[in-house]
Design an enzyme around this catalytic site. Structure first.
Site, short mmCIF file in Angstrom:
data_model
loop_
_atom_site.label_atom_id
_atom_site.label_comp_id
_atom_site.label_asym_id
_atom_site.label_seq_id
_atom_site.Cartn_x
_atom_site.Cartn_y
_atom_site.Cartn_z
N LYS A 79 0.85 -1.20 0.00
CA LYS A 79 0.00 0.00 0.00
C LYS A 79 0.88 1.24 0.00
O LYS A 79 1.91 1.27 0.70
CB LYS A 79 -0.89 -0.03 1.25
CG LYS A 79 -1.97 1.05 1.29
CD LYS A 79 -2.83 0.91 2.55
CE LYS A 79 -3.94 1.93 2.63
NZ LYS A 79 -4.76 1.78 3.85
N SER A 154 -9.64 1.87 2.91
CA SER A 154 -8.77 2.61 2.02
C SER A 154 -7.75 1.73 1.29
O SER A 154 -7.15 2.17 0.33
CB SER A 154 -8.01 3.67 2.81
OG SER A 154 -7.19 3.05 3.78
N SER A 178 -9.86 -0.44 7.11
CA SER A 178 -9.25 -0.25 5.78
C SER A 178 -8.58 -1.48 5.19
O SER A 178 -8.21 -1.46 4.02
CB SER A 178 -8.25 0.90 5.83
OG SER A 178 -8.93 2.13 5.78
#
Lengths: 482, 96, 481
Positions: A79, A154, A178
């Protein structure tokens, strides 16, 4: 079965037996990426060329029977809020479009010990603030199961990358769901470890007391392997814990609680049905399941949307155009900083910074941030009480299946509600996992969430693996896996 | 408590310059969110903020030994600087 | 109308740790900018703070030595404000749970012991350094250059209650605090290097009122002299303003060293709402009894205790105060020399006067290795027992500072021992009188100043070894007969 669909342990065993080479797997995942990336946009940057030498060395190690561990040569996506030395870390923000990190996060240093192959940096909601990966300055990511839908967020890029087999696994970060929510939306396993068991050093902070790095994988065992590789006390993170894992004696005699408050209004029938399905399955195993109540969970979203913005208002203050990142023009430093922040941050980030600033400001602290801290403490007490009665808590991971892109962008509160079920575990620092359990009528994945006592991560993974076996979820987003 | 949101003061504290249209939209959004979280500010608790451990696992701080470690080189430290001169970061004047 | 000033002092003390407060970068003293940095002290994305154990030990020492109550369950807070030399745009500090509260410090003011009430002692981190470039004037700088070497260096802030009355008291307080941090070994204590930095809060109030006046904060005083002058100036300014019927604005003012005036600051920091909240990166800090007891066991002798010991030798509080603020070796030398001379006054005078004066003359900061306390004792004892003259003592001391000899050797070699035998001296006196009968007549006719001439002859004829006061006494007696 295609190699990229196998578990890490199986892949490693094939590497060991020299039936396949890391370079072949590596080539395969990038072929998959070539098929899907233009539509899905899971990644902000792909490192295909950067790893060629590293892949070759991995091949050689397996030939010499000198591999560095289960993750040697495994392609993993990261990420883009986790620092990788020498590469951009943008957090999907204009603020950091040109920022190159001069250091790696502790989790990266740990994965480096096994020479993991980083496939790329994945898309996210800007600074991990969002539940759909639509709040990215570099464009949204689409759900591989249905490209009209969001992958969740996210860590939506990480989930989409694994679902589309562009990587074998991915690292995400979870502040209010997330990791778990996008994993659920994409038919994957998503795990948020106990707070403090994985170092946050090098993870760009959103809300320090809630953030935790964790894996998104296809299988619980993959999650276990990655978690075991990245966990551990870090002297560079004062919140990291040195406690030994706590073991729940037997998963056969475990007692499970269904969280009443997360089976009420606001949660779709589909989501509830999945939980009911798992309850039946557990009971069939002779496991006792009871309904439990944690009344303060009803306030979790309110607590979260005071604490997280308050912390982020200070955490994101460092983005000011002085030492790195975007810089706008200004006659004075102050004007430059105000304009840099105006131009660099997207609207959701601004919304949360302003909300947090307000919650901490003179005259409002006690009523907002202060009260949220107290309510959080009381909610943790409720969890502690419940864990005297049961070993595991079960609930839906998300109130609904993946929603359509653009569906919730106009009303921030509605978007916030999609974290209803996942937020409590962050507030209490508890380990929590989402495992895929089935598909909806619309052929979109559904999952359930299991939460356990702090530091019982290993037992939680064992328990989840047992459910995983019983459920035998074998569906794939077939469009992308030819 | 009123949800009247002094957007000008808050944006100044947060050091974010806002356009008028942005101000209106954000004020509106924030009022909606504040109304939702209002439930909390009306609650009464039998504990005080000072009694709350900031670590969710209620851990205490472990201090670190005073041992020097090198981390960034001078070049690395300045590598992302938007502007620098003579080894220093340069910004517009900070005294008006 | 009569006005009473009230002063409170906030002092930042830079601690003498190897590494910074929240990261392990070296604390450096260099002009080379941005050379001791890491992601944490440069505020890079993803970096985290981990507090320095040594710094916490140091601040606990300071809090205990100022009689503060130690906060068992403390924490660190974020103090939020935007400033380019503050990398995170928040400073990690302490707010309502500082390490120490409600203490006091004993100081010496006008040769009397006084006590200054301490409100709090808390831990924080320093900022980077800004240099304003351009035309040289702050007002018209064209850009600001930033060096972050100092960013994250541990600072203790120690805040007095508003209890001081005069600039002299403020100076005496800072002098005492400086000595304290030196004796505790927690800071270099150099004012010129900014190891100690102070701000003063000053108000004046009508002497008939119980209410304090409006508080004005004065910044940028970097020496004791500017502290004294700034306070005096500000008190005067406020009284004048009140007499003119003006209202004192609550503000921060800046001491202009060149013009010797205080001026309002135009910085944006003034009216800030700092939004303090507990730093979620740093768990609560528990300073339990065990920790505090370990620190207590490391407590050295404090300046006021040193003063008490010195006063027990018979020194005045003023003398004891001066000595207690001298280097450790001087205090030790005093005690060592005093233990044999038992004469605190002459020991004090020899050490603070002659010894330090001569050391300055030969440009040495430390005593030579061969120089023993016993040597100074011997010099003092030789003088006290009239075996040598005071001026011979100085000669011996000077010799001891440049070569490895004993006072006895020097006295012997340079023939400095005095003849104290009255019989022998009387014989010489009589000889000189006989040989200078004309001079004797003139003395008897009133030319008193010639007595000195005869004393000189007496000493000269003895080869310089006669005790001059005995010679003078005997000569006077002989002349009277």
């Amino acid at each position: 079965m295609r190699i990229e669909n196998k578990s890490i342990r199986e892949i490693n065993s094939l590497f060991q037996k020299k039936e396949i080479k890391p370079s072949e797997l590596y080539k395969q995942v990038f072929e998959n990426t070539a098929q899907s990336e233009s539509v899905l946009h899971a990644h902000l940057k792909l490192f295909e060329e950067d790893n060629l030498n590293k892949v070759k060395l991995s091949d050689e190690r397996y030939i010499k029977n000198k591999s560095l561990g289960l993750l040697d040569g495994i392609p993993i996506a990261i990420k883009d809020n986790i620092n990788l030395k020498g590469y951009e870390t943008t957090c999907s923000s204009k603020m950091l479009s040109n920022y190159i990190s001069p250091y790696s996060a502790t989790v990266i240093n740990k994965l480096d010990e096994q020479q993991v192959l980083y496939t790329g940096k994945t898309n996210l909601d800007e600074f991990a603030m969002g539940s759909s990966t639509e709040n990215s300055a570099y464009g949204l990511t689409r759900n591989p199961w249905n490209t009209e839908c969001v992958p969740g967020g996210s860590s939506g890029g990480s989930a989409a990358s694994v679902a589309a087999r562009s990587s074998i696994a991915a690292l995400g970060s979870d502040t209010g769901g997330s990791i778990r929510q996008p994993a659920s939306f994409c038919g994957l396993v998503g795990f948020k470890p106990t707070y403090g068991t994985v170092s946050r050093f090098g993870l760009i902070a959103f809300a320090s007391s809630l953030d935790q790095i964790g894996p998104i994988t296809k299988y619980v065992d993959d999650t276990r392997i990655i978690y075991h590789s990245i966990r551990g006390f870090d002297p560079k993170d004062a919140t990291s814990v040195s406690d030994k894992p706590v073991i729940i004696p037997s998963n056969k005699t475990a007692k499970v609680g269904v969280i009443k408050e997360l089976m009420e209004e606001g949660v779709s029938e589909d989501a509830k049905n999945e939980v009911e399905k798992i309850i039946k399955l557990l009971k069939a195993q002779g496991i006792e399941v009871i309904e439990v109540s944690l009344p303060l969970i009803k306030l979790a979203i309110s607590i979260y949307y005071l604490i997280a913005p308050a912390e982020c208002s200070a955490n994101l203050a460092r983005f000011d155009g002085v030492r790195y990142g975007l810089r706008a023009d200004g006659k004075t430093s102050y004007e430059m900083m105000e304009r840099t922040r105006a131009q660099g941050f997207g609207s959701e980030v601004k919304r949360r910074i302003l909300l947090g600033t307000y919650a901490l400001s003179a005259g409002y602290f006690d009523a907002y941030y202060g009260k949220a801290l107290l309510a959080r403490k009381k909610m943790i007490d409720e969890f502690n009480q419940i864990f005297k009665q049961v070993d595991y808590l079960i609930s839906p991971t998300t109130p609904t299946q993946a929603f359509k892109a653009g569906e919730k962008t106009s009303n921030p509160l509605e978007m916030y509600m999609s974290d209803l079920c996942t937020i409590p575990a962050n507030l209490a620092g508890l380990p929590s996992i989402s495992i895929p359990t089935g598909l909806s009528k619309e052929k979109l994945p559904l999952g359930v969430q299991i939460i356990s006592k702090a530091l019982t991560d290993d037992s939680l993974l064992d328990f989840s693996e047992m459910i995983e076996k019983e459920v035998a979820f074998k569906e794939e987003p077939s469009d992308w896996i030819k | 408590m009123s949800n009247q949101f002094d957007i000008d003061n808050v944006s100044k504290l947060a050091s974010i310059e806002l356009e008028e249209t942005e101000k209106n939209k954000l004020s509106q959004d924030l009022s909606i969110i504040l109304e939702h979280v209002q439930a909390i500010s009306n609650l009464e608790f039998d504990i005080s903020v000072d009694e709350v451990f900031i670590h969710p696992l209620e851990k205490q701080l472990n201090l670190q030994e005073d041992v020097v470690e090198e981390f960034l080189t001078h070049e690395e430290a300045l590598s992302n600087a938007p502007e620098s001169k003579d080894g220093k970061f340069i910004v517009p004047p900070s005294m008006e | 109308m009569q006005y009473n000033p009230t002063i409170g002092i906030e002092t930042h003390v830079e601690l003498k740790t190897n590494s910074k407060m929240f990261c392990r970068c070296k604390v450096v003293d260099t002009e080379e900018p941005n050379v001791s940095l890491c992601p944490t002290c440069l505020g890079l994305p993803g970096a985290l703070p981990v507090p320095n154990k040594k710094a916490i030990e140091f601040i606990t020492l300071l809090a205990l030595s100022t009689n503060c109550k130690i906060t068992k369950q403390g924490m660190f807070h974020r103090k939020n404000y935007f400033y380019p030399d503050l990398p995170k745009n928040y400073q990690i500090s302490q707010f309502d749970l500082p390490v120490g509260i409600n203490g006091s410090l004993k100081i010496v003011l006008n040769d009397q012991e006084a006590e200054v009430a301490i409100e709090r002692v808390h831990m924080e981190e320093d900022t980077g350094k800004s240099t304003h470039m351009g035309t040289g004037r702050i007002d018209s700088a064209t850009s600001t250059a930033l060096d972050f070497n100092r960013s994250g260096v541990p600072l203790v802030e120690i805040v007095t209650k508003p209890v001081l009355k005069t600039s002299l008291e403020a100076v005496a307080y800072i002098e005492e605090l400086r000595q304290l941090v030196l004796d505790l070994g927690i800071s270099e204590g150099k004012l010129e290097k900014g190891n100690l930095r102070f701000d003063a809060n000053i108000s004046v109030a009508n002497s008939e009122s119980d209410v304090l006046g409006t508080k004005v904060e004065i910044k940028n005083m970097n020496s004791l002299r500017s502290l004294e002058r700034a306070i005096d100036y500000e008190i005067e300014r406020q009284i004048k303003a009140l007499n003119n019927g003006e209202i004192i604005a609550q503000e921060t003012r800046h001491w202009d060293e060149g013009k010797e005036v205080t001026k309002p600051m135009r910085s944006k920091e003034g009216s800030a709402d700092y939004r303090y909240f507990s730093d979620p990166d740093i768990p609560n800090m528990v300073l339990d009894e065990e920790f505090v007891n370990i620190i207590k066991s490391k407590m050295p002798k404090l300046p006021y205790q040193k003063r008490l010991e010195l006063m027990q030798t018979g020194l005045s509080i003023g003398e004891a105060n001066i000595l207690s603020k001298s280097n450790d070796w001087i205090v030790k030398l005093f005690h060592d020399v005093y233990s044999t001379t038992k004469n605190s006054s002459s020991t004090y005078n020899w050490i603070t006067g002659e010894l330090q004066g001569q050391m300055r003359k030969v440009e040495i900061n430390e005593l030579p290795s061969w120089f023993k306390a016993d040597s100074l004792s011997e010099i003092i004892n030789l003088i006290e027992s009239n075996k040598i003259s005071f001026s011979s003592g100085k000669v011996i001391l000077a010799a001891l500072l440049v070569k490895n000899v004993t006072p006895y050797d020097v006295a012997k070699e340079q023939n400095l021992f005095q003849e104290n035998d009255s019989e022998k001296i009387l014989q010489i006196v009589k000889n000189v009188i006989t040989e200078n009968s004309e001079v004797v007549v003139r003395i008897k006719n009133g030319e008193d100043k010639l007595i000195g001439f005869l004393v000189g002859l007496i000493i000269k004829s003895s080869g310089g070894s006669i005790n001059p006061s005995i010679a003078k006494d005997l000569l006077s007696k002989e002349l009277e007969e």
